[in-house]
Design an enzyme around this catalytic site. Structure first.
Site, mmCIF file in Angstrom:
data_model
loop_
_atom_site.group_PDB
_atom_site.id
_atom_site.type_symbol
_atom_site.label_atom_id
_atom_site.label_comp_id
_atom_site.label_asym_id
_atom_site.label_seq_id
_atom_site.Cartn_x
_atom_site.Cartn_y
_atom_site.Cartn_z
ATOM 1 N N GLY A 126 0.953 -1.188 -0.163
ATOM 2 C CA GLY A 126 -0.179 0.080 0.149
ATOM 3 C C GLY A 126 0.901 1.203 -0.122
ATOM 4 N N PHE A 130 1.631 5.644 4.946
ATOM 5 C CA PHE A 130 0.659 5.851 6.028
ATOM 6 C C PHE A 130 -0.725 4.844 5.771
ATOM 7 C CE2 PHE A 130 2.469 9.867 4.865
ATOM 8 C CZ PHE A 130 2.851 10.256 6.039
ATOM 9 N N LYS A 132 0.753 -0.433 6.987
ATOM 10 C CA LYS A 132 1.464 -1.665 6.393
ATOM 11 C C LYS A 132 2.198 -2.133 7.769
ATOM 12 C CE LYS A 132 3.856 0.477 3.217
ATOM 13 N NZ LYS A 132 3.335 1.620 3.367
ATOM 14 N N GLU A 161 9.628 -2.238 5.063
ATOM 15 C CA GLU A 161 10.222 -1.638 4.163
ATOM 16 C C GLU A 161 11.157 -2.346 3.021
ATOM 17 O OE1 GLU A 161 9.169 1.567 3.894
ATOM 18 O OE2 GLU A 161 8.905 1.978 6.125
ATOM 19 N N GLN A 179 10.539 -2.760 -0.111
ATOM 20 C CA GLN A 179 10.887 -1.916 -1.404
ATOM 21 C C GLN A 179 12.488 -1.572 -1.452
ATOM 22 O OE1 GLN A 179 8.886 -0.361 0.807
ATOM 23 N NE2 GLN A 179 10.066 1.441 1.216
ATOM 24 N N CYS A 216 -6.923 9.897 1.681
ATOM 25 C CA CYS A 216 -6.395 11.083 1.101
ATOM 26 C C CYS A 216 -6.552 12.176 1.879
ATOM 27 C CB CYS A 216 -7.361 11.021 -0.308
ATOM 28 S SG CYS A 216 -6.678 12.296 -1.302
ATOM 29 N N CYS A 245 -6.793 12.975 -6.697
ATOM 30 C CA CYS A 245 -5.722 14.058 -5.964
ATOM 31 C C CYS A 245 -4.156 14.032 -6.369
ATOM 32 C CB CYS A 245 -6.108 14.034 -4.710
ATOM 33 S SG CYS A 245 -7.737 14.589 -4.208
HETATM 34 P P1 ADP Z 1 2.582 2.508 6.803
HETATM 35 O O1 ADP Z 1 3.722 1.541 7.315
HETATM 36 O O2 ADP Z 1 1.732 2.102 5.605
HETATM 37 O O3 ADP Z 1 3.496 3.778 6.117
HETATM 38 P P2 ADP Z 1 1.979 2.781 9.400
HETATM 39 O O4 ADP Z 1 1.527 1.532 9.899
HETATM 40 O O5 ADP Z 1 3.470 3.291 9.851
HETATM 41 O O6 ADP Z 1 1.652 3.051 8.081
HETATM 42 O O7 ADP Z 1 1.036 4.099 9.899
HETATM 43 C C1 ADP Z 1 -0.487 3.899 9.791
HETATM 44 C C2 ADP Z 1 -1.121 4.923 10.751
HETATM 45 O O8 ADP Z 1 -0.676 6.512 10.320
HETATM 46 C C3 ADP Z 1 -2.252 5.132 11.094
HETATM 47 O O9 ADP Z 1 -2.888 4.264 11.803
HETATM 48 C C4 ADP Z 1 -2.669 6.661 11.481
HETATM 49 O O10 ADP Z 1 -2.424 6.599 12.651
HETATM 50 C C5 ADP Z 1 -1.632 7.456 10.683
HETATM 51 N N1 ADP Z 1 -1.890 8.340 9.610
HETATM 52 C C6 ADP Z 1 -1.323 9.602 9.403
HETATM 53 N N2 ADP Z 1 -1.619 10.013 8.060
HETATM 54 C C7 ADP Z 1 -2.587 9.159 7.584
HETATM 55 C C8 ADP Z 1 -3.460 8.866 6.513
HETATM 56 N N3 ADP Z 1 -3.485 10.237 5.614
HETATM 57 N N4 ADP Z 1 -4.360 8.062 6.208
HETATM 58 C C9 ADP Z 1 -4.552 6.921 7.252
HETATM 59 N N5 ADP Z 1 -3.544 7.104 8.471
HETATM 60 C C10 ADP Z 1 -2.586 7.993 8.702
HETATM 61 MG MG MG Z 2 5.684 1.369 7.479
#
Ligand code: ADP
Ligand code: MG
Length: 197
Positions: free
Chosen positions: A24, A27, A30, A97, A99, A153, A188
């Site tokens: 995905g 944020f 993952k 991570e 990727q 978004c 967007c």
């Molecule tokens: P990833 O590993 O995919 O980057 P994380 O598991 O680290 O994601 O973080 C997910 C968390 O990020 C969500 O539970 C929420 O608290 C926070 N968050 C911040 N911005 C957003 C957003 N635009 N959409 C969804 N969650 C977000």
């Molecule tokens: Mg992450």
């Protein structure tokens, strides 16, 4: 929600491995989902090892940390091949991570799964240009289970699957925070990219 195919099969005469991919945008949750699955495996008293690329030290040298501040102890490694030695004796191997790893990670994950290990790999499926990111497409191809999670978004509140870069840098590896990247839906994201051309 993803239901683990099987938990706690340590006592089976013949251990069976498989590969799960969690992908995905930034944020999208993952890392949260990876940590959730790994913690459940720990509760089942499975031997768990977590790896992340040494390049990713945004929050912590050793912990894998989500944007929601959940964390789990991990081992930073430089090459995917390093996992072969470090994962011996494990029931479950987590990778965050993914990727950022070299292409060899696909072969390494297949090898681990073939040897009875449950491999859970999390990573960005697209880069900031909306292009498939590094070894992720190949990993999805060899995985038994692929879960795509979505962010919100920040422009319109729709479901987001793109990581939009606000920064001007053209580096592919720009470790990001909220000020340099934002989660965006297709519409967007396209609007934002128009402004950059
Ligand atoms: P990833 O590993 O995919 O980057 P994380 O598991 O680290 O994601 O973080 C997910 C968390 O990020 C969500 O539970 C929420 O608290 C926070 N968050 C911040 N911005 C957003 C957003 N635009 N959409 C969804 N969650 C977000
Ligand atoms: Mg992450």
């Amino acid at each position: 929600m993803f239901i683990e195919p099987r938990v706690g099969n340590r006592h089976q005469a013949q251990k069976r491995g498989w590969i799960e991919v969690i992908c995905g945008s930034m944020f999208s949750g993952k890392t949260e989902e990876l940590i959730r699955r790994l913690n459940r495996a720990k509760i089942a008293r499975q031997r768990v090892e977590i790896f992340k690329p040494a390049v990713d030290t945004r929050y912590h040298e050793e912990d894998v940390v989500s944007h929601n501040a959940t964390a789990i102890r991990s081992t930073p490694i430089q090459f995917a091949n390093d996992m072969l030695l470090l994962a011996s004796g494990c029931d479950v191997v987590g990778v965050d991570e993914a990727q950022f790893f070299d292409e060899a990670i696909t072969e390494v994950c297949v090898h681990l799964a073939n040897n009875g290990i449950r491999v859970i790999v999390a990573g960005l499926d697209m880069d900031y240009l909306g292009k498939p990111f590094g070894p992720m497409p190949a990993l999805m191809g060899v995985a038994e289970y692929v879960t795509k999670v979505h962010a919100v978004c920040v422009q319109c509140g729709d479901i987001a699957s793109y990581s939009f870069r606000n920064a001007v840098s053209q580096e592919k590896v720009l470790l990001g925070e909220t000020d340099s990247y934002e989660a965006r839906c297709r519409h967007c994201f396209m609007e934002g990219m128009k402004g950059k051309l």
